[in-house]
Scaffold this motif. Structure first.
Motif, mmCIF file in Angstrom:
data_model
loop_
_atom_site.group_PDB
_atom_site.id
_atom_site.type_symbol
_atom_site.label_atom_id
_atom_site.label_comp_id
_atom_site.label_asym_id
_atom_site.label_seq_id
_atom_site.Cartn_x
_atom_site.Cartn_y
_atom_site.Cartn_z
ATOM 1 N N TRP A 52 39.973 33.147 45.677
ATOM 2 C CA TRP A 52 40.198 33.365 47.267
ATOM 3 C C TRP A 52 41.738 33.984 47.150
ATOM 4 C CZ3 TRP A 52 39.086 35.556 50.932
ATOM 5 C CH2 TRP A 52 39.501 35.446 52.284
ATOM 6 N N LYS A 53 42.460 33.465 46.179
ATOM 7 C CA LYS A 53 43.886 34.007 46.292
ATOM 8 C C LYS A 53 43.849 35.544 45.648
ATOM 9 C CE LYS A 53 48.196 33.541 46.056
ATOM 10 N NZ LYS A 53 49.123 33.595 47.280
ATOM 11 N N ILE A 54 42.877 35.922 45.080
ATOM 12 C CA ILE A 54 42.961 37.278 44.953
ATOM 13 C C ILE A 54 42.607 38.203 46.008
ATOM 14 C CG2 ILE A 54 41.547 39.080 43.409
ATOM 15 C CD1 ILE A 54 41.342 37.180 41.320
ATOM 16 N N GLN A 56 42.817 37.181 49.222
ATOM 17 C CA GLN A 56 44.226 37.194 50.247
ATOM 18 C C GLN A 56 45.086 38.040 49.858
ATOM 19 O OE1 GLN A 56 45.087 32.841 49.397
ATOM 20 N NE2 GLN A 56 44.772 32.384 51.709
ATOM 21 N N CYS A 57 45.373 38.335 48.749
ATOM 22 C CA CYS A 57 46.355 39.316 48.228
ATOM 23 C C CYS A 57 45.949 40.665 48.492
ATOM 24 C CB CYS A 57 46.795 39.097 46.790
ATOM 25 S SG CYS A 57 47.725 37.525 46.651
ATOM 26 N N LEU A 58 44.463 40.971 48.359
ATOM 27 C CA LEU A 58 44.001 42.110 48.515
ATOM 28 C C LEU A 58 43.780 42.565 50.095
ATOM 29 C CD1 LEU A 58 40.928 42.205 45.971
ATOM 30 C CD2 LEU A 58 42.930 43.848 46.054
ATOM 31 N N TRP A 59 43.855 41.374 50.987
ATOM 32 C CA TRP A 59 43.537 41.673 52.160
ATOM 33 C C TRP A 59 44.848 41.914 52.965
ATOM 34 C CZ3 TRP A 59 39.554 42.044 55.427
ATOM 35 C CH2 TRP A 59 39.814 42.102 56.876
ATOM 36 N N THR A 60 46.125 41.398 52.426
ATOM 37 C CA THR A 60 47.428 41.448 52.724
ATOM 38 C C THR A 60 48.066 42.740 52.000
ATOM 39 O OG1 THR A 60 48.297 39.740 51.270
ATOM 40 C CG2 THR A 60 47.641 39.185 53.643
ATOM 41 N N TYR A 61 47.240 43.357 51.202
ATOM 42 C CA TYR A 61 47.990 44.553 50.426
ATOM 43 C C TYR A 61 49.326 43.785 49.564
ATOM 44 C CZ TYR A 61 45.121 47.219 53.443
ATOM 45 O OH TYR A 61 43.948 47.954 54.117
ATOM 46 N N ASP A 62 49.153 43.157 49.171
ATOM 47 C CA ASP A 62 50.111 42.234 47.981
ATOM 48 C C ASP A 62 49.903 42.715 46.896
ATOM 49 O OD1 ASP A 62 52.045 40.848 46.943
ATOM 50 O OD2 ASP A 62 51.444 38.938 47.446
ATOM 51 N N ALA A 64 51.442 43.213 43.864
ATOM 52 C CA ALA A 64 52.290 42.238 43.054
ATOM 53 C C ALA A 64 51.408 40.963 43.222
ATOM 54 C CB ALA A 64 53.737 42.003 43.155
ATOM 55 N N GLY A 65 51.096 40.200 44.089
ATOM 56 C CA GLY A 65 50.547 39.026 44.349
ATOM 57 C C GLY A 65 49.076 39.093 43.522
ATOM 58 N N HIS A 67 47.993 40.922 41.027
ATOM 59 C CA HIS A 67 48.109 40.827 39.620
ATOM 60 C C HIS A 67 48.700 39.388 39.307
ATOM 61 C CE1 HIS A 67 47.443 44.835 38.952
ATOM 62 N NE2 HIS A 67 48.500 45.425 39.762
ATOM 63 N N GLU A 68 49.496 38.681 39.863
ATOM 64 C CA GLU A 68 49.790 37.013 39.847
ATOM 65 C C GLU A 68 48.350 36.518 39.942
ATOM 66 O OE1 GLU A 68 52.586 36.067 38.456
ATOM 67 O OE2 GLU A 68 53.314 38.073 38.530
ATOM 68 N N ALA A 69 47.681 36.545 40.791
ATOM 69 C CA ALA A 69 46.695 35.866 41.080
ATOM 70 C C ALA A 69 45.421 35.915 39.836
ATOM 71 C CB ALA A 69 45.882 36.185 42.458
ATOM 72 N N PHE A 70 45.364 37.207 39.377
ATOM 73 C CA PHE A 70 44.637 37.616 38.171
ATOM 74 C C PHE A 70 45.090 36.740 36.974
ATOM 75 C CE2 PHE A 70 43.785 41.862 39.726
ATOM 76 C CZ PHE A 70 42.542 41.963 39.932
ATOM 77 N N LYS A 71 46.298 36.483 36.802
ATOM 78 C CA LYS A 71 47.198 36.052 35.623
ATOM 79 C C LYS A 71 47.200 34.303 35.961
ATOM 80 C CE LYS A 71 49.974 39.937 34.858
ATOM 81 N NZ LYS A 71 51.189 40.306 34.647
ATOM 82 N N GLY A 72 47.251 33.798 37.356
ATOM 83 C CA GLY A 72 47.551 32.674 37.642
ATOM 84 C C GLY A 72 46.743 31.463 37.378
ATOM 85 N N TYR A 73 45.454 31.827 36.754
ATOM 86 C CA TYR A 73 44.398 30.713 36.500
ATOM 87 C C TYR A 73 43.828 31.109 35.164
ATOM 88 C CZ TYR A 73 40.492 27.724 37.352
ATOM 89 O OH TYR A 73 39.709 26.497 37.423
ATOM 90 N N SER A 74 43.355 29.953 34.473
ATOM 91 C CA SER A 74 42.866 30.158 33.313
ATOM 92 C C SER A 74 41.243 30.126 33.649
ATOM 93 C CB SER A 74 42.858 28.806 32.527
ATOM 94 O OG SER A 74 42.092 28.963 31.294
ATOM 95 N N TRP A 75 40.558 31.312 33.711
ATOM 96 C CA TRP A 75 39.202 31.575 34.129
ATOM 97 C C TRP A 75 38.190 31.005 33.130
ATOM 98 C CZ3 TRP A 75 39.306 33.045 39.210
ATOM 99 C CH2 TRP A 75 40.347 33.410 39.814
ATOM 100 N N SER A 76 36.986 30.542 33.596
ATOM 101 C CA SER A 76 35.981 30.086 32.972
ATOM 102 C C SER A 76 35.375 31.245 32.308
ATOM 103 C CB SER A 76 34.944 29.082 33.668
ATOM 104 O OG SER A 76 34.446 30.100 34.464
ATOM 105 N N PRO A 77 34.553 31.089 31.191
ATOM 106 C CA PRO A 77 33.882 32.283 30.657
ATOM 107 C C PRO A 77 32.962 32.989 31.347
ATOM 108 C CG PRO A 77 33.928 30.401 29.218
ATOM 109 C CD PRO A 77 34.738 29.836 30.251
#
Length: 169
Positions: A52-54, A56-62, A64-65, A67-77
């Motif tokens: 959802w953080k991704i 939110q950032c897309l919704w607000t045109y953030d 840089a945010g 890209h940080e949301a992509f990197k900010g979590y260790s996604w499951s396979p």
């Protein structure tokens, strides 16, 4: 399930569902799904919150945010592939956006949009034909040519025109 009056199972893959909306650029659908997700599920699934953080950032045109949301979590396979696909598509769209919106842009600003380091940004943009003025640290953009799929070629249109004409006369 809804037609039968059944509720969603407790192990519903909400993160995948949410990311699916994001992948097809349906941010409204993602927002409304987020609102429908029970609070207990939101608290129990940190991957859903990260997805959802991704959104939110897309919704607000953030930019840089995102890209940080992509990197900010260790996604499951199970989720990693769709996140990678979203990230790849988002980066391509941003490169096209920058190349059409700017004639010159600083390396720092371009790096924020693209989610890259400054050296990666220079490498990526120069590979796409951009030039770097190292004295001012500015990139000169070259509009990227995007291929659009043509739904009907001109020969088919000509055939259709002749057919309609023959019906009328």
């Amino acid at each position: 399930m809804a037609a039968k009056g059944l509720e969603k199972p407790s192990d519903w893959p909400y993160a995948l569902h949410l990311l699916g909306h994001i992948y097809i650029s349906d941010l409204n659908g993602a927002r409304f799904l987020w609102k429908r997700v029970p609070s207990a599920v939101k608290q129990g699934q940190p991957e859903l919150v990260a997805a959802w953080k991704i959104g939110q950032c897309l919704w607000t045109y953030d930019y840089a945010g995102v890209h940080e949301a992509f990197k900010g979590y260790s996604w499951s396979p199970a989720v990693q592939q769709i996140v990678a696909a979203i990230k790849d598509e988002y980066s391509k769209k941003n490169m096209i956006l920058l190349s059409t919106a700017y004639s010159t842009i600083s390396v720092t600003d371009a790096a924020k949009f693209l989610g890259l380091t400054e050296s990666e940004t220079i490498k990526s943009t120069t590979q796409n034909g951009w030039t770097l003025d190292s004295s001012s640290n500015m990139l000169t953009a070259v509009p990227m040519v995007t291929a659009t799929a043509q739904k009907l070629d001109s020969s088919k249109l000509q055939d259709l025109t002749e057919y309609v004409f023959s019906l009328e006369h």
